[in-house]
Structures are given as C-alpha cells and as structure tokens.
Design an enzyme around this catalytic site. Structure first.
Site, short mmCIF file in Angstrom:
data_model
loop_
_atom_site.label_atom_id
_atom_site.label_comp_id
_atom_site.label_asym_id
_atom_site.label_seq_id
_atom_site.Cartn_x
_atom_site.Cartn_y
_atom_site.Cartn_z
N PRO A 2 0.88 -1.00 -0.06
CG PRO A 2 -0.44 -1.49 1.81
CD PRO A 2 0.59 -1.89 1.03
CD GLU A 3 3.28 2.81 -4.36
OE1 GLU A 3 3.43 3.80 -4.59
OE2 GLU A 3 3.66 1.72 -5.07
#
Ligand SMILES: [Zn+2]
Length: 280
Positions: A2-3
C-alpha cells in the site's frame, strides 16, 4: 505494498466510522506487531480513550487519541484494516474494538506491518522528522521544492522518489506511473534533470497520486478497502505491470527492468534511456 493513495483510501473511509468513538479493546494477537513495546503497555495507553482524528502521514495511518496519544500503523507489504471483517477472516494480527460494538481487524499475511505508540505532539513531530520528507499532496510540495531536493543528487530519479525521507508516500507503483507521465526515464540522474523536467515530474507525481485516490487505490497483493472491496486503480495503470503491452502514447512496447532495486516499467521511446556516462 500500500502506498499513499491506498493508505489515504483506508483513512478517508474509516475516519467517519471511528472519529469520536472510544476504543473499548485492543487485542494484539501477534506481539511482533508492536515490538519492542509490550501489548499490555499499548492497551494501557489507548483503551478507554476517544479517537480524536484518524490522520495520515506518508504511508502511516495516524490514530490520534485524546491527550495527544498516537498510535501509528504502518501496513508495509500486505496489511489491511477491515471494518467488521467476515467470520473466518485469515491473518488477523490485531483487533480494535469500538464503543459502538464495531471491530477493526488488522490483517497482514506477511506480518511486516507495525504499530507504534507515540506520546505527545513534539514526539510525533520528531518521529516523522526523522523518517519522512515532504507530503506530496501538501502545499509544501512544489516544483521548486522538488528541484532543490534533486540538486547535486547523482542517484537515479526513481531512487530519489522512493526515498521516504525526501518525498513521503510514493512507492514503486506511483513512481513508475509518475515517471511515465513526465516522460522521464527512471534511471536518469536526479541532479541532471532541468527545471522543465522537474516541473513535469512534480505535476506527474501529484496527478498519479490523485488518480490513485480517485480510483480507491490499487488492489494488488492484499489491499482491500475497510469494507473488503477492492480498489480499481490497477485497471488504470499506464505502465506498471504492463511489460509487452503497447504504450498508450506512442504505441511502442512497454518494457520491464530493475531500477532502484524494484521492478520498473517504462516506455523507452517516450522515456529515453540515459546515455552511459563517459569515462575520463
Ligand atoms: Zn511511448
């Protein structure tokens, strides 16, 4: 992993459900999550406190409880927070119970996600100052800021974008997408990019992150929304994961190679590869 857009998606969907609620329980099923802190110490600090705000800084989810007690969650590779996860949900490492009876489950098959406790606003500022650079969707992130960050840097521009201490929240996917949008090869030396290129890259980073947020993040690996639904940004990737497919701009074939130690996707017609440095 996840960014920024994925963490922001979780934050924006959970915030209305948790802000103003009181934490009734905190069950750490996997003590590695909050190491070296004892799960009991985490409980003592947090249980019984109202959640004032659910914030985000870089890829950190910031739970602000009353009296400036902060729980910082990093999802790392495969972490997801589910709101009222269905029975039988696997890989649950932490359970957060709210006073309205709802339960949040932190699921994390690879077990790299972390929970950290920070007490007081000054300690929070110090924590992030030591780890994170500019927030790319804030007013502080300007083309001029990015220009200054890149000066005299011999690292490839992609490595600089991935360095959380320079720009917070950009990871492999959004770096690949932004560099393509800016028509800059990931291996270009950061300090050699001119002002016009930096302006294009600045706009491209913001545009790629915003597109990711608008699509509810990208669901590769295990990322899901708190209600279990997948994000859609993986369907809008311009280059990421698309080696062998045609470039949407020029029709050339997209390629994959390694840059900054990560799987990198580009169109080497739109993003010309830097010439090898001449030896003297
Ligand atoms: Zn192209």
């Amino acid at each position: 992993m996840p960014e920024l857009p994925e963490v922001e998606t979780i934050r924006s969907r959970l915030a209305p459900l948790v802000e103003g609620r009181t934490l009734r329980a905190l069950d750490v099923l996997d003590a590695k999550w909050c190491e070296p802190l004892d799960p009991a110490a985490l409980q003592d600090a947090l249980v019984g406190r109202p959640v004032v705000r659910l914030g985000r800084r870089g890829k950190y989810l910031v739970w602000e409880a009353s009296d400036d007690v902060f729980l910082l969650m990093h999802l790392r590779m495969t972490g997801t927070l589910l709101y009222d996860a269905p029975p039988g949900t696997l890989y649950v490492r932490v359970l957060l119970g709210l006073d309205d009876g709802h339960v949040l489950s932190f699921c994390d098959p690879r077990r790299f996600g972390t929970g950290e406790l920070v007490l007081g606003e000054p300690a929070l500022d110090a924590f992030f100052a030591a780890r994170l650079g500019v927030e790319p969707l804030s007013e502080q992130f300007t083309a001029e800021h990015l220009y200054r960050l890149t000066r005299n840097r011999r690292a490839p521009i992609k490595a600089l974008l991935l360095d959380q201490r320079r720009v917070a929240g950009v990871g492999n996917i959004y770096a690949n997408e932004a560099l393509f949008r800016a028509a800059i090869h990931p291996l270009r030396e950061a300090g050699k990019l001119n002002r016009r290129q930096i302006e294009a890259l600045h706009a491209a980073v913001v545009a790629a992150l915003r597109a990711g947020i608008d699509a509810g993040g990208a669901s590769i690996d295990d990322f899901r929304h708190p209600d279990g639904v997948s994000g859609a940004f993986q369907n809008e990737f311009l280059v990421h994961g698309r080696a062998g497919e045609p470039c949407e701009v020029c029709g050339g074939m997209l390629v994959k190679f390694v840059a900054a130690g990560r799987g990198t996707y580009a169109c080497e017609r739109c993003q010309p590869r830097p010439r090898p440095r001449r030896r003297r």
